[in-house]
Design an enzyme around this catalytic site. Structure first.
Site, short mmCIF file in Angstrom:
data_model
loop_
_atom_site.label_atom_id
_atom_site.label_comp_id
_atom_site.label_asym_id
_atom_site.label_seq_id
_atom_site.Cartn_x
_atom_site.Cartn_y
_atom_site.Cartn_z
N MET A 1 0.84 -1.20 0.00
CA MET A 1 0.00 0.00 0.00
C MET A 1 0.88 1.25 0.00
O MET A 1 1.97 1.23 0.53
CB MET A 1 -0.87 0.00 1.25
CG MET A 1 -2.05 0.89 1.12
SD MET A 1 -3.46 0.39 2.12
CE MET A 1 -2.91 0.61 3.76
N CYS A 2 0.43 2.30 -0.61
CA CYS A 2 1.07 3.61 -0.58
C CYS A 2 -0.04 4.62 -0.83
O CYS A 2 -1.13 4.25 -1.24
CB CYS A 2 2.12 3.77 -1.68
SG CYS A 2 3.65 2.86 -1.41
N GLY A 3 0.25 5.88 -0.59
CA GLY A 3 -0.72 6.93 -0.89
C GLY A 3 -0.13 7.89 -1.91
O GLY A 3 1.06 8.19 -1.86
N ARG A 32 -1.87 5.12 4.65
CA ARG A 32 -1.48 4.30 3.51
C ARG A 32 0.03 4.19 3.37
O ARG A 32 0.51 3.34 2.63
CB ARG A 32 -2.05 4.88 2.21
CG ARG A 32 -3.55 4.95 2.14
CD ARG A 32 -4.01 5.32 0.75
NE ARG A 32 -3.69 4.27 -0.20
CZ ARG A 32 -4.48 3.25 -0.47
NH1 ARG A 32 -5.66 3.15 0.08
NH2 ARG A 32 -4.10 2.32 -1.33
N ASN A 172 1.88 3.83 -6.67
CA ASN A 172 1.25 2.95 -5.70
C ASN A 172 1.13 1.59 -6.38
O ASN A 172 0.45 1.47 -7.38
CB ASN A 172 -0.13 3.50 -5.31
CG ASN A 172 -0.92 2.57 -4.40
OD1 ASN A 172 -2.12 2.65 -4.31
ND2 ASN A 172 -0.25 1.68 -3.70
#
Lengths: 294, 224
Positions: A1-3, A32, A172
């Site tokens: 996950m990343c934002g 995130r 992402n």
């Protein structure tokens, strides 16, 4: 996950607020990606000048040595572990060569007429404070909060990755064919600093564009050549572009008003923007390139 | 009507109050895209959400009627057992995933994987649905008044799919089937419960499983 977040301003009057708006969006995406954060912010350098953003883990000593070596060639503005060197457009290659040859403790984050990149390990709110992002103005910017999957949690592993003059990439997802692609690009003379998958994506797009592809064409070629999961936001001198992989598991929301175009991994990131209640809000289609001002 | 303002109430306080409630109507203001709003409700209460939500709105719902006056993020009504979720705007990916019962109504568009692995829910979408919708859907009904994206009903079991518009492509083992009288009745009921006006049961085509993937075919042994 990343934002991921991105904000492209159509309304000049919002320019002084860019840093504040982008910071709010970024900090909202902390869940995130709590391990590192970064932003690329675009604002014009004075006519005929260019900007090189550098970073050092030994900023106190390294930036002084660099300033001395450049002997008045650059106007240096330090922000925590980063500094922006404002130089004449003609001096960019010379200054870059000097840094690469004689200043091993200094890393080049970006260079171009408008882009500045700041990224560090730590909570997004802390990173925003360290670089005083809220005070920054500009025409557009992108940001990233990282939850590392493919490589170590380091400053250089944080996003955005600079792709070329005034270009940057945030991601992402995770690419599955980055090792082979890195090998192929190395054979073409492209240099890499990390084992990170996104850096390969960034280098791939830059390489395509150096060969004459437009940003949209480069991103479209990526849909065929890059294997894995991705929502990408690619920043350019004039704006930004968004593309998702054909499976489109990684979330993405776009919002547009007369004043701006905003991108967020989630709608949550956009709720503090002015007039968001009346914005056109939609989810970008898979394997489709969207761009504004790019 | 009891009101929760999510700029002051915490998500946990609000969800826990709603989960304990046995009757009445509730209003949630300033949802601001928060996750897991109105999850795990288990009584016949009414909940109105004034704005857009994030992930998993009304997940695991039983009996409650939840009405979102905005759009919902990924996984709305995931694993719903009964009750109803009405979304005035759009729904992000995998709305109604694995839902066993109840009714999900999306008045805008639903994106990819709508009704994935649905197990008995009725889903009515006024607009379009995205790719891989009703993947491995087991039972229940999916009614789409607009178009369907790629690979509709891939590896479908016994769910019924009704689409009024174009289907970009059908997934493995999903085929068009005849609309019989009993299906027209099902669609008429779905249109009414889904608050759809301006469409007739005769406008829809039915898609379902060809049932060719149910048993191992010895001719495919070389593929393993």
């Amino acid at each position: 996950m990343c934002g991921i977040v991105g904000l492209y301003l159509k309304d000049e009057a919002l320019k002084p607020q860019l840093g504040r708006l982008l910071s709010d969006m970024l900090v909202t995406m902390s869940d995130r990606g709590p391990d590192s954060a970064g932003i690329a912010i675009y604002s014009d350098a004075p006519e005929g000048r260019a900007k090189i953003t550098v970073q050092s883990d030994e900023a106190d000593s390294a930036f002084g040595v660099l300033e001395h070596a450049l002997n008045g060639r650059a106007h240096i503005t330090r922000r925590d572990s980063h500094a922006v060197l404002e130089v004449t457009a003609d001096d960019v290659a010379l200054v870059r060569a000097e840094i690469e040859a004689n200043h091993p403790a200094v890393r080049i984050m970006s260079s171009g007429e408008t882009v500045e990149i700041y990224k560090e390990v730590g909570l997004p709110a802390d990173v925003v404070d360290r670089f005083e992002v809220r005070e920054m103005s500009g025409s557009h910017g992108v940001g990233h909060t990282r939850m590392a999957t493919e490589s170590a949690v380091t400053t250089l592993g944080a996003h955005p990755f600079s792709t070329d003059e005034d270009q940057c990439l945030v991601h992402n997802g995770s690419l599955s064919n980055h090792n082979r692609l890195r090998q192929k690009l190395r054979q073409e003379g492209v240099k890499f600093e990390t084992e990170n998958d996104t850096e390969v994506g960034a280098a791939y797009f830059a390489n395509k564009m150096r060969k004459g592809a437009s940003l949209d064409e480069a991103l479209e070629a990526g849909i065929t050549d890059l294997d894995g999961f991705y929502t990408f936001v690619c920043g350019t001198k004039g704006g930004f572009a968004v593309v998702r992989d054909p499976i489109a598991c990684k979330p993405a929301v776009l919002a547009e008003t007369d004043q701006y175009v905003a991108f967020g991994s989630e709608y949550r990131a956009l709720v503090n923007l002015p007039g968001i209640e009346d914005a056109r809000v939609w989810e970008p289609e898979p394997a489709t390139v969207y761009s504004w001002g790019a | 009507m009891t009101e929760f303002d999510l700029t002051s109430a915490t998500l946990r306080e609000m969800n826990s109050s709603l989960q304990d409630a046995t009757s009445g109507t509730y209003s949630i203001v300033n949802p601001r895209g928060a996750h897991a709003i109105a999850c795990g409700l288990k009584s016949e209460i009414g909940v109105t959400i004034a704005g857009s939500t994030g992930y998993y709105c009304a997940g695991m719902n039983q009996l409650a009627r939840v009405h979102v006056k905005g759009s919902v993020g990924p996984g709305a009504a995931e694993n719903m057992m009964s009750g109803k979720l009405i979304v005035e705007g759009d729904a992000s990916q995998y709305c109604g995933a694995t839902a066993h019962g109840g009714t999900l109504v999306v008045k805008g568009n639903a994106s990819s994987r709508c009704g994935i692995s649905m197990k008995g829910v009725d889903i009515v979408v006024h607009g379009n649905i995205g790719h891989m919708s009703a993947f491995m859907a087991q039972s229940g009904n999916l009614l789409v008044c607009g178009d369907a994206g790629d690979a509709l009903g891939d590896s479908l079991y016994e769910a019924r799919l009704f689409v009024k518009g174009a289907v970009k492509s059908l997934g493995a083992d999903c085929i068009e089937k005849e609309m019989r009288a009993e299906h027209l009745e099902i669609v008429a009921d779905l249109l009414e419960r889904g608050e759809v006006t301006g469409a007739k049961p005769e406008d829809f085509k039915r898609y379902g499983s060809a049932r060719q993937l149910y048993n191992f075919n010895i001719d495919n042994v070389g593929a393993y």
